[in-house]
Each structure stands twice: as C-alpha cells, then as structure tokens.
Motif scaffolding. Structure first.
Motif, PDB file in Angstrom:
ATOM      1  N   LEU A  85      14.777  -1.625  -9.930  1.00  0.00           N
ATOM      2  CA  LEU A  85      13.317  -1.512  -9.986  1.00  0.00           C
ATOM      3  C   LEU A  85      12.841  -0.152  -9.486  1.00  0.00           C
ATOM      4  N   VAL A  86      13.422   0.332  -8.400  1.00  0.00           N
ATOM      5  CA  VAL A  86      13.033   1.648  -7.880  1.00  0.00           C
ATOM      6  C   VAL A  86      13.391   2.735  -8.885  1.00  0.00           C
ATOM      7  N   ALA A  87      14.571   2.639  -9.502  1.00  0.00           N
ATOM      8  CA  ALA A  87      14.964   3.630 -10.511  1.00  0.00           C
ATOM      9  C   ALA A  87      14.030   3.581 -11.713  1.00  0.00           C
ATOM     10  N   THR A  98      23.235 -10.538  -1.107  1.00  0.00           N
ATOM     11  CA  THR A  98      22.677  -9.253  -0.690  1.00  0.00           C
ATOM     12  C   THR A  98      22.985  -8.180  -1.725  1.00  0.00           C
ATOM     13  N   ARG A  99      24.173  -8.240  -2.292  1.00  0.00           N
ATOM     14  CA  ARG A  99      24.538  -7.272  -3.329  1.00  0.00           C
ATOM     15  C   ARG A  99      23.626  -7.427  -4.540  1.00  0.00           C
ATOM     16  N   VAL A 100      23.316  -8.658  -4.899  1.00  0.00           N
ATOM     17  CA  VAL A 100      22.423  -8.897  -6.040  1.00  0.00           C
ATOM     18  C   VAL A 100      21.021  -8.371  -5.734  1.00  0.00           C
ATOM     19  N   ILE A 101      20.560  -8.605  -4.509  1.00  0.00           N
ATOM     20  CA  ILE A 101      19.236  -8.112  -4.121  1.00  0.00           C
ATOM     21  C   ILE A 101      19.201  -6.591  -4.176  1.00  0.00           C
ATOM     22  N   PHE A 102      20.263  -5.935  -3.668  1.00  0.00           N
ATOM     23  CA  PHE A 102      20.328  -4.468  -3.728  1.00  0.00           C
ATOM     24  C   PHE A 102      20.313  -3.968  -5.165  1.00  0.00           C
ATOM     25  N   VAL A 103      20.995  -4.671  -6.058  1.00  0.00           N
ATOM     26  CA  VAL A 103      21.023  -4.268  -7.467  1.00  0.00           C
ATOM     27  C   VAL A 103      19.632  -4.373  -8.074  1.00  0.00           C
ATOM     28  N   VAL A 104      18.949  -5.483  -7.839  1.00  0.00           N
ATOM     29  CA  VAL A 104      17.618  -5.692  -8.420  1.00  0.00           C
ATOM     30  C   VAL A 104      16.623  -4.673  -7.862  1.00  0.00           C
ATOM     31  N   VAL A 105      16.620  -4.487  -6.546  1.00  0.00           N
ATOM     32  CA  VAL A 105      15.683  -3.536  -5.929  1.00  0.00           C
ATOM     33  C   VAL A 105      16.002  -2.116  -6.379  1.00  0.00           C
TER      34      VAL A 105
END
Length: 187
Positions: A72-74, A62-69
């Motif tokens: 991308l948003v940034a 989940t931490r990796v998913i939060f980092v990737v998302v």
C-alpha cells in the motif's frame, strides 16, 4: 509549485517506493535478512519495538501484514510520483478576459472549446473537435475537423484556423497558436 518543492516531493516518493520494495524483497527471501541486519541492525529496532508493545512481530501473520502495508505504501508513493511526473500537454486553465480590479472576468476552458468548435463550423467544417493546452495563460488550440464532400481541404482548414483565431481574439482570449487538422470527409 517551485522546483525545490518538486525535488523534495520526488525524493520522498522515491524513498516511499524503495523502502517498501526493499522490505518486501527481504520478506520473500530474495535478499537475505542476515546480510541486511549486518549493515543496518534492523533486528535491534524490531526488538526495541517489541519491548514497547506487546505485539509478537515474529509470526507469519506479521509477515502478511508487512507485505500488505508495504504494498500500500509503495502504491501511494507510485501515485504521488506519477502525479508529479505528468507527461504530455499542460492542462488548459480558465482564460482571463479582463482583470480590472472589481471587474475580473474569466472564460472557462469549456467555453473556449465551444467557441473554437463553433468558429470552425462557421468556416465550413462539417464536424469539429477541439482540445486545448495552456502555457503562461495563452492557449494552444488544436482543432480536428471533417470537411464536407466536394470542399477543398486546404481552404477549409485555412478558413477554420483564421476564424478560430479571430473569434477567440474578439473575446480577448490569449492565443499562442491554432492548429487545424483535417481528419477526412464528413458522412
């Protein structure tokens, strides 16, 4: 786009950059999560989200998913921000030659550039490269020329400037200014 819309777009773009960066800093432990939870109560939001879905939001994936998302948003927000904060010249638009109803005629920026280059060569320049910018449907023409060996730089530049202005005015192209720069001799 009017000023209010630009302000709102800038505000949204900045928020889209700040929030993911803040989450990334919290995810990597730069900002302590307990301190953030004390002021925002984000853990209550995550627990309510877990009760709605069957996702486990505490694992390392989940931490990796939060980092990737978040990244991308940034990145998308940064692209929006850079689109809104364009620096430099205004891009040249089509020139309106005649705007009579039913007989509208437009001249593309590429055609104006070709006319300018041709007028400079006609005035004695060996080589010409033109760039355009527009403001309020009037062009600012910047022409960079090379002068044949043995020719006077000043006279050739002056002839090229007046010839470019004359040719574009004959085509009813609105001109704000014409600038001619000599880049040297032609080979």
């Amino acid at each position: 786009m009017n000023g209010f819309n630009r302000f709102i777009l800038l505000l949204v773009a900045l928020l889209m950059i700040v929030v993911p960066v803040f989450l990334l800093l919290m995810n990597f432990g730069v900002i302590p999560p307990d301190t953030v939870n004390q002021y925002t109560g984000y853990r209550a939001g995550i627990s309510s989200l877990q009760s709605v879905t069957s996702l486990d939001l505490t694992g390392s994936t989940t931490r990796v998913i939060f980092v990737v998302v978040g990244a991308l948003v940034a990145l998308i927000a940064l692209l929006l921000l850079m689109r809104e904060l364009t620096f430099g010249k205004t891009v040249a638009r089509n020139a309106v030659i005649a705007d009579d109803p039913g007989r509208e005629t437009r001249l593309s920026a590429k055609a104006v550039r070709a006319l300018s280059d041709g007028a400079a060569r006609e005035a004695g320049a060996a080589d010409s490269s033109t760039s355009l910018s527009s403001k309020n449907n009037a062009y600012f023409v910047e022409s960079r020329i090379k002068v044949p060996e043995g020719e006077n730089y000043t006279e050739t530049a002056s002839r090229a400037r007046s010839n470019i202005r004359r040719v574009l005015e004959l085509q009813n192209v609105q001109i704000r200014d014409v600038e001619v720069t000599v880049q040297g001799k032609s080979s």
